[in-house]
Design an enzyme around this catalytic site. Structure first.
Site, PDB file in Angstrom:
ATOM      1  N   SER A  12       0.838  -1.201   0.000  1.00  0.00           N
ATOM      2  CA  SER A  12       0.000   0.000   0.000  1.00  0.00           C
ATOM      3  C   SER A  12       0.872   1.250   0.000  1.00  0.00           C
ATOM      4  CB  SER A  12      -0.909   0.012   1.231  1.00  0.00           C
ATOM      5  OG  SER A  12      -0.153   0.236   2.411  1.00  0.00           O
ATOM      6  N   LYS A  80       1.091  -0.436  15.983  1.00  0.00           N
ATOM      7  CA  LYS A  80      -0.191  -0.885  16.527  1.00  0.00           C
ATOM      8  C   LYS A  80      -0.646  -2.219  15.935  1.00  0.00           C
ATOM      9  CE  LYS A  80      -3.011   1.888  13.294  1.00  0.00           C
ATOM     10  NZ  LYS A  80      -3.695   0.779  12.608  1.00  0.00           N
ATOM     11  N   ASP A  81      -0.078  -2.621  14.783  1.00  0.00           N
ATOM     12  CA  ASP A  81      -0.468  -3.882  14.153  1.00  0.00           C
ATOM     13  C   ASP A  81       0.291  -5.079  14.712  1.00  0.00           C
ATOM     14  OD1 ASP A  81      -2.205  -2.520  12.490  1.00  0.00           O
ATOM     15  OD2 ASP A  81      -0.748  -2.329  10.859  1.00  0.00           O
ATOM     16  N   THR A 128     -16.003   1.092   9.928  1.00  0.00           N
ATOM     17  CA  THR A 128     -14.760   0.684  10.592  1.00  0.00           C
ATOM     18  C   THR A 128     -14.834  -0.811  10.850  1.00  0.00           C
ATOM     19  OG1 THR A 128     -13.280   0.960  12.487  1.00  0.00           O
ATOM     20  CG2 THR A 128     -15.629   1.154  12.926  1.00  0.00           C
ATOM     21  N   ARG A 132     -12.171  -1.943  18.679  1.00  0.00           N
ATOM     22  CA  ARG A 132     -11.953  -0.820  19.597  1.00  0.00           C
ATOM     23  C   ARG A 132     -12.749   0.405  19.150  1.00  0.00           C
ATOM     24  NH1 ARG A 132      -9.022   3.436  18.610  1.00  0.00           N
ATOM     25  NH2 ARG A 132      -8.058   2.391  16.833  1.00  0.00           N
ATOM     26  N   ARG A 133     -12.685   0.708  17.858  1.00  0.00           N
ATOM     27  CA  ARG A 133     -13.417   1.860  17.344  1.00  0.00           C
ATOM     28  C   ARG A 133     -14.925   1.636  17.436  1.00  0.00           C
ATOM     29  NH1 ARG A 133      -9.519   2.609  12.030  1.00  0.00           N
ATOM     30  NH2 ARG A 133      -8.037   4.086  12.953  1.00  0.00           N
ATOM     31  N   LYS A 134     -15.376   0.430  17.125  1.00  0.00           N
ATOM     32  CA  LYS A 134     -16.807   0.130  17.201  1.00  0.00           C
ATOM     33  C   LYS A 134     -17.329   0.352  18.614  1.00  0.00           C
ATOM     34  CE  LYS A 134     -16.811  -3.466  13.584  1.00  0.00           C
ATOM     35  NZ  LYS A 134     -17.048  -4.904  13.299  1.00  0.00           N
ATOM     36  N   ARG A 150     -12.908  -2.221   5.030  1.00  0.00           N
ATOM     37  CA  ARG A 150     -11.542  -2.705   4.828  1.00  0.00           C
ATOM     38  C   ARG A 150     -10.944  -2.016   3.609  1.00  0.00           C
ATOM     39  NH1 ARG A 150     -10.116  -7.598   6.435  1.00  0.00           N
ATOM     40  NH2 ARG A 150      -8.056  -6.773   5.904  1.00  0.00           N
ATOM     41  N   GLY A 151      -9.649  -2.232   3.397  1.00  0.00           N
ATOM     42  CA  GLY A 151      -8.959  -1.641   2.261  1.00  0.00           C
ATOM     43  C   GLY A 151      -7.946  -0.602   2.704  1.00  0.00           C
ATOM     44  N   GLN A 154      -6.902   5.038   0.573  1.00  0.00           N
ATOM     45  CA  GLN A 154      -7.593   5.587  -0.596  1.00  0.00           C
ATOM     46  C   GLN A 154      -8.883   4.824  -0.897  1.00  0.00           C
ATOM     47  OE1 GLN A 154      -4.377   4.854  -0.369  1.00  0.00           O
ATOM     48  NE2 GLN A 154      -3.223   6.697  -0.898  1.00  0.00           N
ATOM     49  N   THR A 155      -8.843   3.496  -0.755  1.00  0.00           N
ATOM     50  CA  THR A 155     -10.032   2.676  -1.004  1.00  0.00           C
ATOM     51  C   THR A 155     -11.141   3.013  -0.014  1.00  0.00           C
ATOM     52  OG1 THR A 155      -8.699   0.862  -1.888  1.00  0.00           O
ATOM     53  CG2 THR A 155     -10.911   0.313  -1.120  1.00  0.00           C
ATOM     54  N   ARG A 156     -10.780   3.173   1.239  1.00  0.00           N
ATOM     55  CA  ARG A 156     -11.780   3.490   2.265  1.00  0.00           C
ATOM     56  C   ARG A 156     -12.418   4.855   2.006  1.00  0.00           C
ATOM     57  NH1 ARG A 156      -9.253   1.182   7.996  1.00  0.00           N
ATOM     58  NH2 ARG A 156      -8.275  -0.650   7.110  1.00  0.00           N
ATOM     59  N   CYS A 245      -4.905  -6.237  17.742  1.00  0.00           N
ATOM     60  CA  CYS A 245      -5.782  -5.245  17.119  1.00  0.00           C
ATOM     61  C   CYS A 245      -7.232  -5.713  17.051  1.00  0.00           C
ATOM     62  CB  CYS A 245      -5.268  -4.890  15.723  1.00  0.00           C
ATOM     63  SG  CYS A 245      -5.242  -6.271  14.562  1.00  0.00           S
TER      64      CYS A 245
END
Length: 528
Positions: A12, A80-81, A128, A132-134, A150-151, A154-156, A245
């Site tokens: 990416s 973070k990943d 999302t 965690r964000r949810k 996902r993606g 730019q895709t998002r 994650c």
């Protein structure tokens, strides 16, 4: 170094930016490098959210295998990943400086609602895939519909532009590194103390083979030591929680004024209300990840009094009651508006020291015209949000705990100004006293705040939470704190008032908000 280092990277644009960043840093130390692209499981599987994918290390496993097979020498990861324990034979040799750790909420213009929490229209669809964000999104707004997203970046963003979502969440660091400015969208940055990011968000990790001492020497030279210390604390807590994650855990730490401040959030799953804890400490030896984890995973119990009548939508009420507390909410002060005129008043700044002052001021029909071409300051983030909900930008927001620090921050760029302070008749604002020497401070009385004569004794409560100095003064003039009680204050001035009655304050909110009060309240459990 004689050899050329092979840097492994996902394909990416963001991953390649990160690899190029490491390449430049190494070049500054005289190390040549080239980049090799490797696809990961997370890149190949785009139809599942993280919590539905099997195993761990969705964006890192293939890179780590390439390291062990000596196909590459260095893997550059979004820290973070990464799992908290490296595979045998690999180490994190260093980390980058921290970029912006915040989340960005990207909103379509037709879904924007300026006076709503998170600025989203009712029942908005938010994209999302991170649990965690949810969890945090639904805590702040349980009417939202969360759909997997996902993606790459730019895709998002394209999916949002195409109308598949009303808003999406992205890490600020990613957009800033790519130099992306979404011109057709409304972008709101979420304070990391409010919407807690992933551990080590905004930091890059340099992973190498443990045996490669030569490369380790150069990685140590490009490491950001301050970022390494903060990241270590965040990931120690994540390791204690035993999560990656796919776990609904947010952890954010910063160092300020020679103290560490750490916020954490954990929920059972993406659909349940989290538990949050804020703590601050002078030395890392005071940090105990296992103790924090134990409290994050346990239910609370006890009776809480708070000196404010809570609104139905109160985040303090929601998070404390869900986590097991019984709440009694009552103010020891009566409030009532008074008529005021804005005729013939001149000022450069309007400085609001409470949400109540904002509410009473903007009830005056002349207020909207009066504030035009005026600069506006707010004592804290909660007050600033109330001003923004009235449709006005805030030029200064106090982010420190102590009024002294807020005043100093304001004075750095503002001296010799005329400052108007709308507020209560019965007030003693430290901010006004501090700014009086460098600016022309004027008071505008817009409401009455009279203490009640006989405040109820809250001796059967386990914790007393005070939201103002006046409430605290009114109570402790009549009653003493019981031996078993713990005390929480919304800010340092309120804490000072309480301590003036020889009462110990056990916790002080990091900022002047109800959510910060809840964070401080939960930290009391670490003192047991």
């Amino acid at each position: 170094m004689d050899r050329t280092i092979i840097i492994g990277s996902r394909g990416s644009k963001l991953a390649l930016w990160q690899a190029e960043y490491a390449k430049r840093k190494l070049a500054d130390k005289g190390v040549n490098a080239e980049i090799k692209i490797i696809k990961t499981q997370g890149d190949k599987i785009q139809h599942l959210s993280f919590d539905k994918m099997e195993g761990k290390g969705f964006f890192t496993k293939e890179l780590e295998e390439a390291l062990l097979d000596k196909k590459i020498d260095l893997a550059v990861h979004s820290h973070k990943d990464l799992q908290t324990v490296s595979p045998k034979g690999l180490i994190i040799a260093g980390v980058s400086e921290r970029a912006n750790p915040s989340e960005l909420l990207l909103i379509r213009k037709d879904a924007f609602k300026k006076d709503a929490t998170l600025w989203l229209k009712d029942n908005a669809i938010v994209g999302t895939s991170a649990p965690r964000r949810k969890s945090q999104l639904l805590f702040f707004r349980n009417d939202l519909e969360i759909r997997d997203l996902r993606g790459n970046v730019q895709t998002r963003m394209q999916k949002l532009t195409d109308g598949k979502y009303d808003a999406i969440l992205l890490a600020a660091a990613g957009l800033e590194r790519l130099g992306i400015t979404p011109e057709t969208l409304i972008v709101k940055q979420l304070d990391p103390e409010y919407f807690i990011p992933a551990p080590a968000q905004g930091v890059l990790a340099y992973q190498i083979r443990e045996e490669d001492l030569e490369l380790q020497h150069f990685i140590q030279q490009i490491e950001d030591k301050a970022s390494a210390l903060i990241t270590k604390l965040e990931r120690e807590l994540l390791k204690s929680i035993e999560g990656g994650c796919q776990i609904p855990a947010g952890i954010y730490c910063k160092s300020e004024n020679n103290r560490y401040h750490l916020w954490s959030s954990l929920s059972n799953d993406a659909e349940t209300t989290p538990k949050r804890i804020y703590l601050n400490f002078n030395d890392t030896s005071e940090f105990n990840a296992d103790t924090i984890t134990k409290q994050l995973k346990s239910k609370s119990r006890g009776k809480i009094f708070i000196s404010r009548k809570l609104e139905k939508s109160s985040l303090f009420k929601k998070i404390t009651e869900y986590n097991g507390y019984q709440i009694t909410d009552k103010s020891f002060v009566d409030f009532s508006p008074i008529q005021f005129s804005l005729d013939n008043i001149e000022c450069d700044w309007m400085f609001f020291t409470s949400k109540r002052a904002v509410d009473y001021f903007f009830k005056n029909p002349a207020s909207q015209i009066f504030v035009k071409n005026k600069k506006i300051a707010a004592i804290g983030k909660s007050t600033a949000l109330r001003i923004e909900n009235e449709g006005h930008d805030v030029d200064f927001i106090g982010t420190q705990i102590r009024n002294t620090d807020i005043a100093e921050s304001f004075e750095e760029k503002n001296r010799g100004e005329i400052i108007l302070f709308p507020g209560a008749v019965n007030r003693s604002s430290k901010i006004i006293q501090l700014l009086h020497n460098s600016n022309d401070c004027k008071l505008l009385n817009i409401y009455e705040n009279e203490p009640i004569e006989d405040p109820e004794n809250m001796e059967d409560m386990d914790v007393l939470v005070f939201t103002s100095s006046l409430n605290a003064r009114t109570y402790f003039k009549k009653h003493k704190a019981a031996n078993h009680q713990k005390i929480v204050a919304i800010g340092k001035p309120t804490a000072n008032t309480i301590e003036g009655f020889d009462v110990k304050v056990n916790a002080v909110a990091a900022v002047h908000t109800e959510l910060a009060l809840a964070d401080a309240l939960f930290s009391l459990e670490l003192q047991n």
